[in-house]
Design a protein around this motif. Structure first.
Motif, PDB file in Angstrom:
ATOM      1  N   THR A   1      27.034  28.424 -12.829  1.00 19.66           N
ATOM      2  CA  THR A   1      27.967  28.975 -12.005  1.00 19.66           C
ATOM      3  C   THR A   1      27.484  30.336 -11.155  1.00 19.66           C
ATOM      4  N   TYR A   2      27.396  30.109  -9.783  1.00 17.99           N
ATOM      5  CA  TYR A   2      27.006  31.146  -8.728  1.00 17.99           C
ATOM      6  C   TYR A   2      26.845  31.781  -7.877  1.00 17.99           C
ATOM      7  N   ARG A   3      27.662  32.221  -7.021  1.00 20.14           N
ATOM      8  CA  ARG A   3      27.531  32.530  -5.580  1.00 20.14           C
ATOM      9  C   ARG A   3      26.331  33.788  -5.142  1.00 20.14           C
ATOM     10  N   ALA A   4      25.854  33.284  -4.193  1.00 21.84           N
ATOM     11  CA  ALA A   4      24.828  33.759  -3.157  1.00 21.84           C
ATOM     12  C   ALA A   4      25.160  34.251  -2.145  1.00 21.84           C
ATOM     13  N   LEU A   5      24.167  35.350  -1.273  1.00 17.66           N
ATOM     14  CA  LEU A   5      24.170  35.746   0.273  1.00 17.66           C
ATOM     15  C   LEU A   5      22.317  35.379  -0.115  1.00 17.66           C
ATOM     16  N   ARG A   6      21.359  34.273   0.908  1.00 22.25           N
ATOM     17  CA  ARG A   6      21.276  33.992   1.560  1.00 22.25           C
ATOM     18  C   ARG A   6      20.214  35.034   2.937  1.00 22.25           C
ATOM     19  N   VAL A   7      19.829  35.746   3.184  1.00 25.54           N
ATOM     20  CA  VAL A   7      20.129  36.551   4.278  1.00 25.54           C
ATOM     21  C   VAL A   7      18.052  36.146   4.855  1.00 25.54           C
ATOM     22  N   ILE A   8      18.624  36.201   6.168  1.00 26.46           N
ATOM     23  CA  ILE A   8      16.878  36.222   6.680  1.00 26.46           C
ATOM     24  C   ILE A   8      16.544  37.084   7.973  1.00 26.46           C
ATOM     25  N   ASP A   9      16.400  38.324   8.074  1.00 22.32           N
ATOM     26  CA  ASP A   9      17.382  38.966   9.564  1.00 22.32           C
ATOM     27  C   ASP A   9      15.612  40.548   9.363  1.00 22.32           C
ATOM     28  N   ARG A  10      14.761  39.941   9.307  1.00 18.96           N
ATOM     29  CA  ARG A  10      14.016  40.532  10.505  1.00 18.96           C
ATOM     30  C   ARG A  10      13.946  41.702  11.142  1.00 18.96           C
ATOM     31  N   ARG A  11      15.274  42.016  11.361  1.00 17.90           N
ATOM     32  CA  ARG A  11      15.353  42.602  12.969  1.00 17.90           C
ATOM     33  C   ARG A  11      14.953  44.212  12.128  1.00 17.90           C
ATOM     34  N   SER A  12      14.010  44.561  13.030  1.00 16.13           N
ATOM     35  CA  SER A  12      14.632  46.567  12.718  1.00 16.13           C
ATOM     36  C   SER A  12      15.183  46.541  11.997  1.00 16.13           C
ATOM     37  N   GLY A  13      15.206  47.618  10.825  1.00 13.99           N
ATOM     38  CA  GLY A  13      16.846  48.000   9.797  1.00 13.99           C
ATOM     39  C   GLY A  13      17.135  47.210   9.698  1.00 13.99           C
ATOM     40  N   GLY A  14      17.171  45.761   9.949  1.00 15.72           N
ATOM     41  CA  GLY A  14      17.595  44.501   9.422  1.00 15.72           C
ATOM     42  C   GLY A  14      17.875  44.783   7.854  1.00 15.72           C
ATOM     43  N   LEU A  15      18.367  43.454   6.849  1.00 14.33           N
ATOM     44  CA  LEU A  15      18.436  43.417   5.377  1.00 14.33           C
ATOM     45  C   LEU A  15      17.282  42.801   4.439  1.00 14.33           C
ATOM     46  N   GLY A  16      16.406  42.944   5.572  1.00 16.11           N
ATOM     47  CA  GLY A  16      15.560  41.800   5.537  1.00 16.11           C
ATOM     48  C   GLY A  16      15.322  40.400   5.222  1.00 16.11           C
ATOM     49  N   ASP A  17      14.545  40.028   4.314  1.00 13.15           N
ATOM     50  CA  ASP A  17      14.040  38.488   3.189  1.00 13.15           C
ATOM     51  C   ASP A  17      14.698  38.246   2.005  1.00 13.15           C
ATOM     52  N   ILE A  18      16.102  37.772   1.824  1.00 13.72           N
ATOM     53  CA  ILE A  18      16.072  38.361   0.442  1.00 13.72           C
ATOM     54  C   ILE A  18      17.517  37.183   0.036  1.00 13.72           C
ATOM     55  N   LEU A  19      17.357  36.633  -1.735  1.00 12.48           N
ATOM     56  CA  LEU A  19      18.389  36.232  -2.348  1.00 12.48           C
ATOM     57  C   LEU A  19      19.338  37.386  -2.793  1.00 12.48           C
ATOM     58  N   TYR A  20      20.317  37.362  -2.579  1.00 10.57           N
ATOM     59  CA  TYR A  20      21.206  38.105  -3.788  1.00 10.57           C
ATOM     60  C   TYR A  20      21.898  37.106  -4.588  1.00 10.57           C
ATOM     61  N   ALA A  21      22.232  37.226  -6.302  1.00 11.07           N
ATOM     62  CA  ALA A  21      23.247  36.288  -6.851  1.00 11.07           C
ATOM     63  C   ALA A  21      23.328  36.188  -7.759  1.00 11.07           C
ATOM     64  N   GLU A  22      24.616  36.460  -8.272  1.00 13.42           N
ATOM     65  CA  GLU A  22      25.748  36.170  -9.457  1.00 13.42           C
ATOM     66  C   GLU A  22      25.825  35.776 -10.176  1.00 13.42           C
TER      67      GLU A  22
END
Length: 290
Positions: free
Chosen positions: A206-227
């Motif tokens: 059972t998980y919750r996650a944030l999948r982020v694709i933010d390649r702007r300058s200073g953005g969060l990047g290309d990330i998967l964070y899961a709990e």
């Protein structure tokens, strides 16, 4: 397919991944056949779409209709030794194609924004000129998909919706370029399936996650964070973090390398998304993040 993560032992992943045994030759051969059969099945989908297109043209509705083609989930074929299935947090399972055809959409164009299934209903309602209920967590994608150079081809309902969106404030808990993912494990799927007995799901998958694709300058990047945690996430038992710019196949869990400040920031972001409702779950107005 034989990606770098195929038959790879994810020893730093969630226990369900960590305990997977190597794929057997017969199992790998079956996965290949399964992959080929799934591609063959798309021929029927092609026929269906063609018949819908022809009927819309015959009815004179082609220039007034939007068609959205997507899927409810992805699929893995041996990545991280998981066999064949769809229950996990990695890109093989959560990333799906989306193709859109309709007035104001440039044929052959490719958009760089990130969206989720919860955004589809608000989009459809808006394009049809209907009111979007305040309790919908998603947001309309109309501003992302409509080419401003093609406004003269739009139905009145679409034009009205775009004008409405221009007046809406940018607010919400969702990071720019992000989608929120939540899944509740169904139990020991595959654990008692001969001949390979490869468990691919569990109640504590059972998980919750944030999948982020933010390649702007200073953005969060290309990330998967899961709990990973209990049903209501009151107790988090395991964490995963991947920087897909460096590890596109999610083979190396880097959560332990995060600073305390970064761990806290990601935990706050995902708690906000878990508890938000309606417009509070939206993000800034759409941008191309890729």
């Amino acid at each position: 397919p034989r990606s770098p993560s195929w038959n790879y032992s994810g020893i730093d992943h969630h226990w369900l991944i960590k305990q997977q045994k190597p794929l057997e030759n017969e199992e790998a051969a079956r996965l290949d056949i399964h992959f080929q059969d799934r591609w063959r099945s798309l021929r029927a989908t092609d026929d269906l779409l063609s018949s819908i297109d022809n009927e819309l043209i015959n009815l004179g509705l082609w220039q007034k209709t939007y068609l959205f083609f997507t899927a409810d989930h992805g699929y893995h074929f041996g990545e991280l030794r998981l066999g064949g299935g769809k229950w996990n947090v990695y890109d093989t399972d959560i990333r799906v194609p989306m193709r859109i055809v309709g007035p104001g959409i440039e044929p052959g164009s490719r958009k760089g924004f990130v969206a989720s299934h919860v955004d589809l209903a608000p989009t459809w309602l808006g394009l049809a000129g209907l009111t979007i209920p305040d309790n919908m967590d998603g947001h309309s994608l109309a501003q992302n998909i409509i080419d401003i150079e093609r406004l003269d081809s739009l139905p009145a309902s679409t034009l009205s919706h775009l004008k409405f969106l221009e007046k809406q404030p940018s607010r919400g808990a969702l990071p720019q370029g992000g989608v929120y993912i939540e899944y509740h494990g169904l139990g020991p799927t595959g654990a008692n399936s001969p001949p390979f007995f490869r468990q691919q799901d569990a109640f504590n998958n059972t998980y919750r996650a944030l999948r982020v694709i933010d390649r702007r300058s200073g953005g969060l990047g290309d990330i998967l964070y899961a709990e990973f945690g209990t049903f209501t996430f009151e107790n988090i038992t395991f964490y995963e973090f991947y920087n897909l710019a460096l590890d596109p196949w999610q083979m190396h869990n880097k959560y332990d390398d995060l600073s305390p400040q970064d761990r806290s920031a990601w935990a706050r972001r995902i708690r906000d998304m878990y508890s938000c409702r309606g417009a509070a779950c939206s993000t800034e107005k759409g941008e191309d993040n890729t």
